[in-house]
Design a protein around this motif. Structure first.
Motif, PDB file in Angstrom:
ATOM      1  N   GLU A   4      18.867  48.110  32.863  1.00  0.00           N
ATOM      2  CA  GLU A   4      20.150  48.512  32.301  1.00  0.00           C
ATOM      3  C   GLU A   4      20.917  49.427  33.248  1.00  0.00           C
ATOM      4  OE1 GLU A   4      22.004  50.410  28.180  1.00  0.00           O
ATOM      5  OE2 GLU A   4      19.979  49.556  28.228  1.00  0.00           O
ATOM      6  N   ASP A  39      21.857  41.670  24.116  1.00  0.00           N
ATOM      7  CA  ASP A  39      21.931  43.062  23.677  1.00  0.00           C
ATOM      8  C   ASP A  39      22.215  43.971  24.876  1.00  0.00           C
ATOM      9  OD1 ASP A  39      21.484  42.432  21.051  1.00  0.00           O
ATOM     10  OD2 ASP A  39      19.337  42.891  21.097  1.00  0.00           O
ATOM     11  N   ARG A  43      25.597  46.269  25.471  1.00  0.00           N
ATOM     12  CA  ARG A  43      25.576  47.725  25.638  1.00  0.00           C
ATOM     13  C   ARG A  43      26.378  48.145  26.873  1.00  0.00           C
ATOM     14  NH1 ARG A  43      20.130  47.005  24.227  1.00  0.00           N
ATOM     15  NH2 ARG A  43      19.439  47.293  26.386  1.00  0.00           N
ATOM     16  N   SER A  46      30.293  47.112  26.508  1.00  0.00           N
ATOM     17  CA  SER A  46      31.029  47.942  25.560  1.00  0.00           C
ATOM     18  C   SER A  46      31.542  49.207  26.252  1.00  0.00           C
ATOM     19  CB  SER A  46      30.144  48.313  24.365  1.00  0.00           C
ATOM     20  OG  SER A  46      29.030  49.105  24.771  1.00  0.00           O
ATOM     21  N   GLN A  47      30.784  49.714  27.221  1.00  0.00           N
ATOM     22  CA  GLN A  47      31.241  50.859  27.993  1.00  0.00           C
ATOM     23  C   GLN A  47      32.411  50.475  28.891  1.00  0.00           C
ATOM     24  OE1 GLN A  47      27.924  53.440  29.606  1.00  0.00           O
ATOM     25  NE2 GLN A  47      26.705  51.650  29.036  1.00  0.00           N
TER      26      GLN A  47
END
Length: 247
Positions: A4, A39, A43, A46-47
């Motif tokens: 991530e 997912d 994440r 979305s930022q």
């Protein structure tokens, strides 16, 4: 699956360059979409979406350029080590630069760097280059404070006409070589009290704000003198955008 933190770095670096984000995926061998993969994408993206008001329709700002050693490009071409080395050194110094070829306009730049074939990277080379920059370009757009700014911090300055502001993108994700042929990012390390100078000329500053943290930077953390805003950035958690709103 990509780490991530690595995916954040790739997407955020695209934003610092004014590019759109495009991360490819591969269909699972079983033919079904991977919930975990999407997912992860959700994440990170979305930022990115939350930062669109500060990243869309912005213009690059560069006061110097690096001349690419390549004279032609085809499907078998690869980036030269000299270009990669020059890019890394100028990035560590906080320089705002474009990469150009001989057919492009030279007149918009105050300095053009011609990379050399720089197998080793002794620190004194960067120190000499920094001294030469001070002589040739005393008013660089961005200057990092050597004693208070880590060399790995990437800084990119962009202009937003619609917001009448300058956006200083600050990016720091440590990269390490965990395998013979692979560099990886698997953690982000927060930085505190990083000092950067931004040239604004005669423009007046209305406010300074850390966008991702949603906090106004206090006047005690910046000063304006001789055309520069001297910033003390309280915290950079991987990526931060400092918005300098102009009057």
């Amino acid at each position: 699956m990509k780490n991530e933190d690595a995916m954040e770095y790739e997407c955020f670096q695209m934003l610092t360059m004014g590019a759109g984000c495009s991360i490819g995926d591969q269909l699972h061998p079983r033919g079904g979409l991977s919930d975990a993969t999407y997912d992860l994408i959700g994440r990170v993206y979305s930022q990115v979406e939350a930062l669109e008001p500060y990243t869309l329709d912005t213009d690059t700002m560069a006061d110097m350029a690096v001349m690419t050693p390549e004279r032609e490009w085809n499907m078998d071409s690869a980036l030269s080590d000299s270009l990669i080395g020059a890019n890394r050194m100028l990035t560590e110094l906080g320089c705002q630069f474009d990469i150009i070829d001989p057919g492009m306009d030279f007149t918009r730049y105050g300095l053009i760097v011609l990379p050399d074939e720089k197998d080793f990277a002794p620190s004194w080379v960067k120190a000499i280059f920094a001294d030469v920059l001070d002589l040739l370009m005393p008013r660089q757009l961005v200057r990092k404070d050597d004693g208070h700014t880590v060399s790995g911090l990437e800084v990119q300055l962009r202009r937003s006409g619609s917001r009448n502001s300058l956006m200083l993108h600050c990016l720091y994700y440590p990269c390490k070589k965990s395998a013979a042929n692979l560099y990886t990012i698997d953690e982000k390390v927060p930085l505190f009290d990083q000092r950067v100078r931004v040239y604004v000329g005669d423009a007046e500053i209305e406010s300074v704000r850390a966008v991702r943290q949603g906090e106004v930077i206090s006047e005690r953390d910046y000063t304006v003198a001789d055309g520069y805003v001297d910033l003390n950035i309280p915290k950079i958690d991987g990526y931060e955008i400092i918005e300098l709103s102009l009057k």
